[in-house]
Scaffold this motif. Sequence first.
Motif, PDB file in Angstrom:
ATOM      1  N   ASP A  12       0.993  -1.099   0.087  1.00 28.13           N
ATOM      2  CA  ASP A  12       0.254  -0.187  -0.089  1.00 28.13           C
ATOM      3  C   ASP A  12       0.759   0.936   0.078  1.00 28.13           C
ATOM      4  OD1 ASP A  12       1.034   1.095   2.589  1.00 28.13           O
ATOM      5  OD2 ASP A  12      -0.652  -1.103   3.314  1.00 28.13           O
ATOM      6  N   GLU A  13       0.246   2.014  -0.550  1.00 27.94           N
ATOM      7  CA  GLU A  13       0.705   4.027  -0.346  1.00 27.94           C
ATOM      8  C   GLU A  13       1.857   3.771   0.888  1.00 27.94           C
ATOM      9  OE1 GLU A  13       2.053   6.600  -2.404  1.00 27.94           O
ATOM     10  OE2 GLU A  13       0.951   4.781  -2.907  1.00 27.94           O
ATOM     11  N   ALA A  14       1.041   3.466   1.767  1.00 22.62           N
ATOM     12  CA  ALA A  14       1.787   4.522   3.772  1.00 22.62           C
ATOM     13  C   ALA A  14       2.633   2.935   3.436  1.00 22.62           C
ATOM     14  CB  ALA A  14       1.100   3.696   4.479  1.00 22.62           C
ATOM     15  N   ALA A  15       3.250   2.181   3.192  1.00 17.03           N
ATOM     16  CA  ALA A  15       4.263   1.633   3.285  1.00 17.03           C
ATOM     17  C   ALA A  15       5.430   1.659   2.109  1.00 17.03           C
ATOM     18  CB  ALA A  15       3.999  -0.255   3.015  1.00 17.03           C
ATOM     19  N   ALA A  16       4.910   1.757   0.984  1.00 18.58           N
ATOM     20  CA  ALA A  16       6.081   2.296   0.361  1.00 18.58           C
ATOM     21  C   ALA A  16       6.501   4.096   0.077  1.00 18.58           C
ATOM     22  CB  ALA A  16       4.587   2.981  -1.443  1.00 18.58           C
ATOM     23  N   LEU A  17       5.429   4.572   1.131  1.00 15.54           N
ATOM     24  CA  LEU A  17       6.051   6.107   1.708  1.00 15.54           C
ATOM     25  C   LEU A  17       7.273   5.259   2.944  1.00 15.54           C
ATOM     26  CD1 LEU A  17       2.932   8.253   1.584  1.00 15.54           C
ATOM     27  CD2 LEU A  17       5.614   8.901   0.802  1.00 15.54           C
ATOM     28  N   ARG A  18       6.861   4.345   3.567  1.00 15.80           N
ATOM     29  CA  ARG A  18       6.868   4.414   4.917  1.00 15.80           C
ATOM     30  C   ARG A  18       9.058   3.761   4.725  1.00 15.80           C
ATOM     31  NH1 ARG A  18      10.412   6.138   8.776  1.00 15.80           N
ATOM     32  NH2 ARG A  18      10.763   4.097  10.262  1.00 15.80           N
ATOM     33  N   ALA A  19       8.932   2.704   3.293  1.00 22.61           N
ATOM     34  CA  ALA A  19      10.038   2.647   2.709  1.00 22.61           C
ATOM     35  C   ALA A  19      10.875   3.260   2.745  1.00 22.61           C
ATOM     36  CB  ALA A  19       9.746   0.708   1.665  1.00 22.61           C
ATOM     37  N   GLY A  20      10.029   4.249   1.686  1.00 22.72           N
ATOM     38  CA  GLY A  20      11.697   5.642   0.814  1.00 22.72           C
ATOM     39  C   GLY A  20      12.051   6.222   2.134  1.00 22.72           C
ATOM     40  N   GLU A  21      11.081   6.218   3.003  1.00 26.28           N
ATOM     41  CA  GLU A  21      11.442   6.930   4.224  1.00 26.28           C
ATOM     42  C   GLU A  21      13.170   6.151   4.833  1.00 26.28           C
ATOM     43  OE1 GLU A  21       9.064   7.515   6.965  1.00 26.28           O
ATOM     44  OE2 GLU A  21       7.303   9.324   5.564  1.00 26.28           O
ATOM     45  N   LEU A  22      12.950   5.346   4.869  1.00 24.93           N
ATOM     46  CA  LEU A  22      13.574   4.460   5.283  1.00 24.93           C
ATOM     47  C   LEU A  22      15.024   4.141   4.642  1.00 24.93           C
ATOM     48  CD1 LEU A  22      11.295   1.062   7.284  1.00 24.93           C
ATOM     49  CD2 LEU A  22      13.162   3.160   8.406  1.00 24.93           C
ATOM     50  N   THR A  23      14.477   3.767   3.251  1.00 24.05           N
ATOM     51  CA  THR A  23      16.047   3.760   2.600  1.00 24.05           C
ATOM     52  C   THR A  23      16.142   5.670   2.730  1.00 24.05           C
ATOM     53  OG1 THR A  23      14.189   2.067   0.850  1.00 24.05           O
ATOM     54  CG2 THR A  23      16.595   3.402  -0.040  1.00 24.05           C
ATOM     55  N   LEU A  24      16.048   6.505   2.298  1.00 30.53           N
ATOM     56  CA  LEU A  24      16.725   7.575   2.479  1.00 30.53           C
ATOM     57  C   LEU A  24      17.711   7.523   4.163  1.00 30.53           C
ATOM     58  CD1 LEU A  24      16.900   9.893   1.087  1.00 30.53           C
ATOM     59  CD2 LEU A  24      15.359  10.573   1.951  1.00 30.53           C
ATOM     60  N   ASP A  25      16.933   7.596   5.210  1.00 30.95           N
ATOM     61  CA  ASP A  25      18.063   7.249   6.076  1.00 30.95           C
ATOM     62  C   ASP A  25      19.028   6.379   6.405  1.00 30.95           C
ATOM     63  OD1 ASP A  25      15.950   9.291   7.227  1.00 30.95           O
ATOM     64  OD2 ASP A  25      14.547   7.654   8.293  1.00 30.95           O
ATOM     65  N   TYR A  26      19.177   5.699   5.912  1.00 32.99           N
ATOM     66  CA  TYR A  26      19.876   4.760   4.780  1.00 32.99           C
ATOM     67  C   TYR A  26      21.783   5.227   4.664  1.00 32.99           C
ATOM     68  CZ  TYR A  26      22.566   0.414   3.732  1.00 32.99           C
ATOM     69  OH  TYR A  26      23.766  -0.218   3.334  1.00 32.99           O
ATOM     70  N   VAL A  27      20.723   5.010   2.632  1.00 33.67           N
ATOM     71  CA  VAL A  27      21.666   6.067   1.993  1.00 33.67           C
ATOM     72  C   VAL A  27      22.454   7.247   2.446  1.00 33.67           C
ATOM     73  CG1 VAL A  27      21.774   7.051  -0.505  1.00 33.67           C
ATOM     74  CG2 VAL A  27      20.341   4.892  -0.059  1.00 33.67           C
ATOM     75  N   ARG A  28      21.743   8.094   3.297  1.00 30.40           N
ATOM     76  CA  ARG A  28      21.983   8.836   3.543  1.00 30.40           C
ATOM     77  C   ARG A  28      23.181   9.042   5.285  1.00 30.40           C
ATOM     78  NH1 ARG A  28      16.600  13.075   5.180  1.00 30.40           N
ATOM     79  NH2 ARG A  28      16.970  14.008   2.997  1.00 30.40           N
ATOM     80  N   ALA A  29      23.008   8.384   5.980  1.00 31.20           N
ATOM     81  CA  ALA A  29      24.076   7.286   7.564  1.00 31.20           C
ATOM     82  C   ALA A  29      25.082   7.121   6.040  1.00 31.20           C
ATOM     83  CB  ALA A  29      23.078   6.075   8.254  1.00 31.20           C
ATOM     84  N   MET A  30      25.016   5.823   5.194  1.00 35.97           N
ATOM     85  CA  MET A  30      26.257   5.710   3.753  1.00 35.97           C
ATOM     86  C   MET A  30      26.820   6.684   3.314  1.00 35.97           C
ATOM     87  SD  MET A  30      26.637   2.240   4.723  1.00 35.97           S
ATOM     88  CE  MET A  30      26.511   0.806   3.408  1.00 35.97           C
ATOM     89  N   ARG A  31      26.023   7.332   3.258  1.00 32.20           N
ATOM     90  CA  ARG A  31      26.723   8.427   2.546  1.00 32.20           C
ATOM     91  C   ARG A  31      27.761   9.281   3.992  1.00 32.20           C
ATOM     92  NH1 ARG A  31      26.302   8.332  -2.349  1.00 32.20           N
ATOM     93  NH2 ARG A  31      24.292   8.068  -3.494  1.00 32.20           N
ATOM     94  N   ARG A  32      27.582   9.528   4.695  1.00 32.67           N
ATOM     95  CA  ARG A  32      28.055   9.894   5.890  1.00 32.67           C
ATOM     96  C   ARG A  32      29.674   9.542   6.324  1.00 32.67           C
ATOM     97  NH1 ARG A  32      23.235  11.227   7.802  1.00 32.67           N
ATOM     98  NH2 ARG A  32      23.045   9.688   9.212  1.00 32.67           N
ATOM     99  N   LEU A  33      29.176   7.926   6.095  1.00 34.11           N
ATOM    100  CA  LEU A  33      30.570   7.071   6.787  1.00 34.11           C
ATOM    101  C   LEU A  33      31.638   6.958   5.250  1.00 34.11           C
ATOM    102  CD1 LEU A  33      29.061   3.749   7.275  1.00 34.11           C
ATOM    103  CD2 LEU A  33      30.167   5.460   9.366  1.00 34.11           C
ATOM    104  N   GLY A  34      31.569   7.923   4.413  1.00 33.81           N
ATOM    105  CA  GLY A  34      32.073   8.142   2.451  1.00 33.81           C
ATOM    106  C   GLY A  34      31.609   6.728   1.643  1.00 33.81           C
ATOM    107  N   LEU A  35      30.728   6.445   1.369  1.00 36.05           N
ATOM    108  CA  LEU A  35      30.729   4.738   0.326  1.00 36.05           C
ATOM    109  C   LEU A  35      29.606   5.718  -0.387  1.00 36.05           C
ATOM    110  CD1 LEU A  35      29.673   2.862   3.545  1.00 36.05           C
ATOM    111  CD2 LEU A  35      30.636   1.675   1.088  1.00 36.05           C
ATOM    112  N   GLY A  36      30.262   5.099  -1.572  1.00 31.61           N
ATOM    113  CA  GLY A  36      28.776   5.619  -2.810  1.00 31.61           C
ATOM    114  C   GLY A  36      27.930   4.494  -2.794  1.00 31.61           C
ATOM    115  N   ASP A  37      27.607   4.795  -4.662  1.00 35.64           N
ATOM    116  CA  ASP A  37      26.371   4.063  -4.454  1.00 35.64           C
ATOM    117  C   ASP A  37      26.385   2.575  -4.354  1.00 35.64           C
ATOM    118  OD1 ASP A  37      25.276   6.335  -4.620  1.00 35.64           O
ATOM    119  OD2 ASP A  37      25.193   6.405  -6.860  1.00 35.64           O
ATOM    120  N   ASP A  38      27.859   2.499  -4.732  1.00 31.69           N
ATOM    121  CA  ASP A  38      28.414   0.534  -5.692  1.00 31.69           C
ATOM    122  C   ASP A  38      28.191   0.253  -4.188  1.00 31.69           C
ATOM    123  OD1 ASP A  38      27.546   1.270  -8.721  1.00 31.69           O
ATOM    124  OD2 ASP A  38      30.307   1.791  -8.691  1.00 31.69           O
ATOM    125  N   ALA A  39      29.376   1.019  -3.414  1.00 29.14           N
ATOM    126  CA  ALA A  39      29.389  -0.319  -2.304  1.00 29.14           C
ATOM    127  C   ALA A  39      27.826  -0.055  -1.112  1.00 29.14           C
ATOM    128  CB  ALA A  39      30.536   1.435  -1.257  1.00 29.14           C
TER     129      ALA A  39
END
Length: 127
Positions: A81-108
């Motif tokens: 559903d839409e709520a799950a899709a939105l939450r999944a997007g939020e969690l993914t964005l949080d994860y990607v931001r945290a990984m970027r703060r660690l200095g990791l790029g897209d492939d990593a």
Amino acid sequence: MRIDQDGAEPPYQQLRTQLIDQIMRRLLPAGTKLPAVRTLAATLGLANNTVAKAYRELEAEGYVVTAGRAGTVVADIAPVDEAAALRAGELTLDYVRAMRRLGLGDDAILGTVRQLLWAGHAKGPAI
């Protein structure tokens, strides 16, 4: 679907991106059979290899499943559903931001996720 032959993004990538969008928005629900490579290539004015490359990448990423002569079908990957899709997007964005703060790029980042998912498959449903 529309492919811009003069666009900055290669045609196979444009096709891949549009299919992912349709899958994740459930415009192409799980179990939907995609057109044969030759059929879609002819429809979009692309080379067969271009469509085949997009399909291979979609399969490698888990968006579709290829069943030989039975064709390529959409995998059960999109949130229910839409709520799950939105939450999944939020969690993914949080994860990607945290990984970027660690200095990791897209492939990593993608490699880390794939490694974790495959480890989960080997160990069962714990992940």
